[in-house]
Enzyme design. Sequence first.
Site: not given
Length: 502
Positions: A280, A354
Amino acid sequence: MEYTVKSGSPEKQRIGCVVAAVYASRKLSPSAKILDEVSGGVISNLVRRGEIEGDLGQTLLLHNLENTLCDRVLLVGCGKEKDITTRNFRNINQTMVKRLQASGATEIASYLTEAPVRRRDITWKIGQSIEAIDECLYEFKQLKTDKSSPRRPLRKFIFSVSGRGQLADGEIAVRNSMAISTGIKLSKDLSNLPGNICTPAYLAKQATTLQQQYPKIKTTIIDEDEMEKQGMGALLAVSRGSSEPAKLIVIEYMAGDKDQEPVVLVGKGVTFDSGGISLKPGVGMDEMKYDMCGAASVLGTLSACAELQLPMNIVCLVPTVENMPGSSAIKPGDIVTSMSGKSIEILNTDAEGRLILCDALTYAEKYNPAVVIDVATLTGACIVALGAHPAGLLGNHNPLIHDLLNAGEKSGDRCWELPLWDDYQEELDSNFADMANIGGKGAGTITAACFLSRFTKKYHWAHLDIAGVAWKSGKQKGATGRPVSLLMQYILDRFKAANQPS
Ligand code: BES
Ligand code: MN
Ligand code: ZN
């Protein structure tokens, strides 16, 4: 904080402060009117002189009002009597607390419960008041050296109910909301802790503490060896780049009938999300310590249920990892096999939530659940779509969606449905594995839910994307404890429905 309910006239309260509503424009509430009459018109005089109009956010503190037994009277502007919304009712309570904190009063009798809120009864008003007050007073000081609190802190709130007939309902509301508030506090505290303290091992330890606190709770920690045996290749993959071992926390609260199918709550517990090899950007990365807010919220919810000794079966599953770019980290293009047997091409290591959830969702099958609700700070796209007000809601069972939407409206901790249409599924196609872990450019919240939906075919399932609501940024940075309130409302409504004579 101590909370109680009482019925009785405001001038007879021997207490630090009585709080009464004034509506716009210059309309006294019933209790303000009584205080005005006994004092010989002091309040109506002040109102006439324009000291308080009754607008939202206004306050006026009075001392030693004649013929009353309280030290102070606090008037709080509530806006137009006819349009006090659920949100305004919370704000009114927070305005009250902020003014009281600077007043020196410690024990308070609040008559704001008189204020009419459309379609809401006294139990709702008491519950919302307690949550609003506790929210206002929450502080996270564990890691500051100066832990001092105000010299004269607020200690007690008494909520007025209109007659003895409302006392019993009022007391139930107090009990429920105090438990919910404790759950919210647990959730906020866990979330606000930094990633170097709140690691997967730390979360596991806290979950084990819950077991000592509540005899009906049974906590089991599944470690990496056991995950390996169970084939949880997706969960394990995310953890590989970190030196902190992954944990799957399993908490069973089985206080209901043996044959009652449990509600299973699954919470994303990424204690820090650096993005992994798909790193990130640096700005604001500290906030990725909040990537375990889903986990914190299901733990808070479960502890509130245990506190209330609800006779229900509830299971919490918390897959918890740190997503780091260590030398053994997964790389874009890597393919792993999930517990379900399906293979996944990891095109972006930052879509890690996920991956840990899918194995927990497969694990959930063994409980033969009535419903499964997962809670996750899953996608930045959810903030783009919905902002910071509702959580995103998707799922495969309309009645469950409907119940959650309603629970959100009622608790004020709202969610909003996004479409989980098949149209989006093909975005997850992979040339090399059964599916990819990311979709295309648009609708990131939906494609993430599409991914999860492939692991939830065997039960009724809903997914709450709390990326926009789990914490606040900026000067007031901090966890919100959402959606504990929503989940508790859902569970309490469910309990009520199950126990209604048909
Ligand atoms: N934890 C983040 C989602 C997130 C980002 C929540 C910012 C709150 C604020 C999640 O793991 C993530 O990184 N998602 C990616 C998915 C993408 C790579 C498909 C995202 O949203 O950018
Ligand atoms: Mn991520
Ligand atoms: Zn994440």
